[in-house]
Every structure is written in structure tokens, then in C-alpha cells.
Design a protein around this motif. Structure first.
Motif, mmCIF file in Angstrom:
data_model
loop_
_atom_site.group_PDB
_atom_site.id
_atom_site.type_symbol
_atom_site.label_atom_id
_atom_site.label_comp_id
_atom_site.label_asym_id
_atom_site.label_seq_id
_atom_site.Cartn_x
_atom_site.Cartn_y
_atom_site.Cartn_z
ATOM 1 N N GLU A 153 0.916 -1.273 -0.034
ATOM 2 C CA GLU A 153 -0.078 0.006 -0.054
ATOM 3 C C GLU A 153 0.874 1.315 -0.032
ATOM 4 O OE1 GLU A 153 -4.259 -1.543 2.135
ATOM 5 O OE2 GLU A 153 -2.538 -0.534 3.444
ATOM 6 N N GLY A 154 2.010 1.052 0.641
ATOM 7 C CA GLY A 154 3.004 2.371 0.440
ATOM 8 C C GLY A 154 4.035 2.490 1.580
ATOM 9 N N LEU A 155 4.861 3.393 1.353
ATOM 10 C CA LEU A 155 6.031 3.300 2.118
ATOM 11 C C LEU A 155 5.587 4.395 3.513
ATOM 12 C CD1 LEU A 155 8.863 2.512 2.827
ATOM 13 C CD2 LEU A 155 9.924 4.658 1.460
ATOM 14 N N LEU A 156 5.929 3.999 4.753
ATOM 15 C CA LEU A 156 5.768 4.672 5.817
ATOM 16 C C LEU A 156 6.885 5.166 6.374
ATOM 17 C CD1 LEU A 156 3.011 2.260 7.458
ATOM 18 C CD2 LEU A 156 2.698 4.244 6.097
ATOM 19 N N ARG A 157 7.177 6.438 6.009
ATOM 20 C CA ARG A 157 8.629 6.978 6.352
ATOM 21 C C ARG A 157 8.562 7.267 7.845
ATOM 22 N NH1 ARG A 157 9.296 11.982 2.895
ATOM 23 N NH2 ARG A 157 11.409 11.728 3.783
ATOM 24 N N SER A 158 9.840 6.849 8.652
ATOM 25 C CA SER A 158 9.938 6.971 9.890
ATOM 26 C C SER A 158 8.607 6.501 10.823
ATOM 27 C CB SER A 158 10.197 8.531 10.446
ATOM 28 O OG SER A 158 11.288 8.978 9.476
#
Length: 181
Positions: A153-158
Motif C-alpha cells: 500500500e505504500g512506504l511509511l517514512r519514519s
């Protein structure tokens, strides 16, 4: 999200059972292996931190941590764990969590386990959304999820702290009744 039976894995080399006190030393050893450690968010300081996962049926509530041992069919020795954390009954969601000793990588155990636990969550625990977060560097785990029909679904940064530093995690989800996109 109550359940009347535990999930099983259909794999010739392993089976699922509750985590027992003697498993903790084995589990702790492979979680500290650099091949495992560098691609997970585990920050294990002592074996005693794993004691909360020893199975005690009476202590489990619908929203509690849920982890089971994956044991060698021939020796009963723990070779991995599968389960759920961040369980939210109200939203019928749970996050799949798993780990496997490097000695058992590449045998299909991860994929078989991810598929079995996801199917069990949907069918037996009535979870609509099974999600998983994976450190960006964990290519092997991402492949397990993709082979198990999870959708990235996506990249969750930090997203989470990983041993004191912010880590970037990929979010994957398997939604009950929906085919992979």
C-alpha cells in the motif's frame, strides 16, 4: 475477535503449537543473529523480554498479542513464530508478525505460514484487514507477503523507531474477499 481453534500450517517440516518456556532461549538466539536482527525492529536486550509470549490461554483477550511457535516436526524445536499484534477488534484488523530462524529460510515455511495465518484470521477470527509492516531493507519478508497475496500500500517514512532511529516500513494488507490488485 475470539477464536475456537488455533491456526495450523500445512507444511511437511513444521507444525504450529503454543510457545513454551524452553522455546525462549532458541528464539532469543536467532533473533540476535545479524541476518535476522538487521531487517527487523526487534531490539531484544534479554531473553526475559519474550516471556510475555509464553502461552497462557486464560490471559488472552480478543485484542491481546497473539504469537505461536512454529516447531520442527521431527524434533519439536522452535524454528520460528507467527502471530498478530496491534489487534483492534472494533475495526476487525490485525497486524501479522512473524520471524524464522535463518536455518529454515528458503523452504517455503514463511509463505505457507503467512497464508495459513491470514486465512485463519479472516475465516476464524473474523478479521477483515490483515496488515503487515516490513522494514524497507527486508526484501525476503516483502517477497513472502507478495507471494501470500498481500498488496503493497505504500512506504511509511519514519514509521517506527528501530533501535533508537526512525525506520521506514512498507505497509502491506490482505483484505478479506478482495483479490490482489
Amino acid at each position: 475477535m475470539l477464536f475456537s481453534f488455533l491456526p495450523t500450517i500445512q507444511h511437511p517440516d513444521v507444525y504450529v503449537r503454543p510457545i513454551e518456556e524452553p522455546d525462549l532461549a532458541v528464539w532469543s538466539d536467532y533473533l540476535r543473529d545479524p541476518r535476522v536482527f538487521e531487517h527487523t525492529s526487534w531490539n531484544l536486550q534479554s531473553e526475559s523480554e519474550l516471556e510475555k509470549y509464553v502461552w497462557e490461554a486464560q490471559s488472552h483477550t480478543p485484542d491481546s498479542l497473539f504469537r505461536l511457535a512454529v516447531a520442527c516436526a521431527h524434533s519439536n524445536r522452535l524454528v520460528g513464530t507467527f502471530g498478530f499484534h496491534t489487534v483492534i477488534s472494533e475495526h476487525r484488523s490485525a497486524e501479522l508478525a512473524y520471524d524464522l530462524a535463518p536455518t529454515h529460510w528458503g523452504r517455503g515455511i514463511g509463505t505457507t505460514g503467512a497464508q495459513a495465518f491470514t486465512r485463519w484470521a479472516h475465516e476464524s477470527a473474523r478479521v477483515t484487514r490483515v496488515q503487515a509492516t516490513v522494514l524497507q531493507s527486508n526484501v525476503r519478508s516483502r517477497a513472502v507477503l507478495e507471494r501470500s497475496a498481500f498488496v503493497q500500500e505504500g512506504l511509511l517514512r519514519s514509521y517506527r523507531q528501530v533501535r533508537g532511529r526512525p525506520g521506514d516500513f512498507w505497509m502491506y494488507a490482505h483484505i478479506e474477499g478482495r483479490a490482489a490488485a
